[in-house]
Design a protein around this motif. Sequence first.
Motif, PDB file in Angstrom:
ATOM      1  N   ASN A   1       0.851  -1.206   0.000  1.00 17.96           N
ATOM      2  CA  ASN A   1       0.000   0.000   0.000  1.00 17.96           C
ATOM      3  C   ASN A   1       0.881   1.249   0.000  1.00 17.96           C
ATOM      4  O   ASN A   1       0.691   2.189   0.770  1.00 17.96           O
ATOM      5  N   GLU A   2       1.831   1.240  -0.910  1.00 17.69           N
ATOM      6  CA  GLU A   2       2.914   2.222  -0.946  1.00 17.69           C
ATOM      7  C   GLU A   2       2.459   3.673  -1.044  1.00 17.69           C
ATOM      8  O   GLU A   2       3.077   4.552  -0.441  1.00 17.69           O
TER       9      GLU A   2
ATOM     10  N   ILE B   1      -0.052   5.056   0.284  1.00 15.58           N
ATOM     11  CA  ILE B   1      -0.445   5.469   1.632  1.00 15.58           C
ATOM     12  C   ILE B   1       0.763   5.517   2.560  1.00 15.58           C
ATOM     13  O   ILE B   1       0.944   6.480   3.312  1.00 15.58           O
ATOM     14  N   THR B   2       1.631   4.513   2.488  1.00 15.28           N
ATOM     15  CA  THR B   2       2.785   4.518   3.398  1.00 15.28           C
ATOM     16  C   THR B   2       3.792   5.608   3.031  1.00 15.28           C
ATOM     17  O   THR B   2       4.470   6.134   3.916  1.00 15.28           O
TER      18      THR B   2
ATOM     19  N   CYS C   1       0.323   0.023   6.326  1.00 15.55           N
ATOM     20  CA  CYS C   1      -1.105   0.112   6.065  1.00 15.55           C
ATOM     21  C   CYS C   1      -1.648  -1.267   5.711  1.00 15.55           C
ATOM     22  O   CYS C   1      -1.193  -1.882   4.744  1.00 15.55           O
TER      23      CYS C   1
ATOM     24  N   ILE D   1      -5.208  -3.048   4.876  1.00 20.41           N
ATOM     25  CA  ILE D   1      -6.602  -2.786   4.514  1.00 20.41           C
ATOM     26  C   ILE D   1      -7.354  -4.109   4.481  1.00 20.41           C
ATOM     27  O   ILE D   1      -6.883  -5.084   3.884  1.00 20.41           O
TER      28      ILE D   1
ATOM     29  N   THR E   1      -9.530   1.689   1.399  1.00 16.82           N
ATOM     30  CA  THR E   1      -8.507   2.661   1.013  1.00 16.82           C
ATOM     31  C   THR E   1      -8.898   4.081   1.405  1.00 16.82           C
ATOM     32  O   THR E   1      -8.047   4.867   1.829  1.00 16.82           O
TER      33      THR E   1
ATOM     34  N   ALA F   1      -7.960   4.778   4.914  1.00 16.02           N
ATOM     35  CA  ALA F   1      -6.501   4.906   5.038  1.00 16.02           C
ATOM     36  C   ALA F   1      -6.036   6.270   4.547  1.00 16.02           C
ATOM     37  O   ALA F   1      -5.225   6.939   5.200  1.00 16.02           O
ATOM     38  N   GLU F   2      -6.551   6.685   3.400  1.00 18.15           N
ATOM     39  CA  GLU F   2      -6.163   7.987   2.855  1.00 18.15           C
ATOM     40  C   GLU F   2      -6.580   9.130   3.767  1.00 18.15           C
ATOM     41  O   GLU F   2      -5.863  10.118   3.897  1.00 18.15           O
TER      42      GLU F   2
ATOM     43  N   GLN G   1      -3.824   9.071   6.671  1.00 18.82           N
ATOM     44  CA  GLN G   1      -2.390   8.956   6.409  1.00 18.82           C
ATOM     45  C   GLN G   1      -1.573  10.152   6.891  1.00 18.82           C
ATOM     46  O   GLN G   1      -0.521   9.976   7.508  1.00 18.82           O
TER      47      GLN G   1
END
Length: 153
Positions: A27-28, A30-31, A84, A86, A125, A128-129, A132
């Motif tokens: 999940n690059e 986001i990370t 992250c 998900i 997602t 997460a977004e 972040q």
Amino acid sequence: MQDAEQGSALELDGQGLRIAMVQARFNEGITDALAAACRDELLALGVDAEDIDLVRVPGALEVPLALQALAESESYDALIALGCVIRGETYHFELVANESAAGVTRVALDYQIPIANAILTTEDTAQAEARQTGKGRDAARVAVEMARLLEDL
């Protein structure tokens, strides 16, 4: 000893601290945002750019092993876990979320080093977004606060 319950008015000073971040690549997008927000906040708190290291690993399950190697080096005042996870359609989400969190905690306790855990565990997602940037900044603040607290203890 300072009062450990200083609340939101706490003045955080990262000057002189060495901090390493371990970022999972899964999940690059986001990370990467987590890491950028975390680094920006560390700099804003006074941590020198040359005192911030970044190690990248494949995923959240690999984060604790990298944290352990960094802790064993005795080169850092605090560490930060970035990742992250998900939720998907299988039990794998629970396994990764639980085991990565347990590993991060175990390293912190075994090596008596503060580790800010910013491994997001979300339903989708979009969640997460939405988290972040704030979670990246929070992790930086936790790392600095706990490094200073352990100095006082």
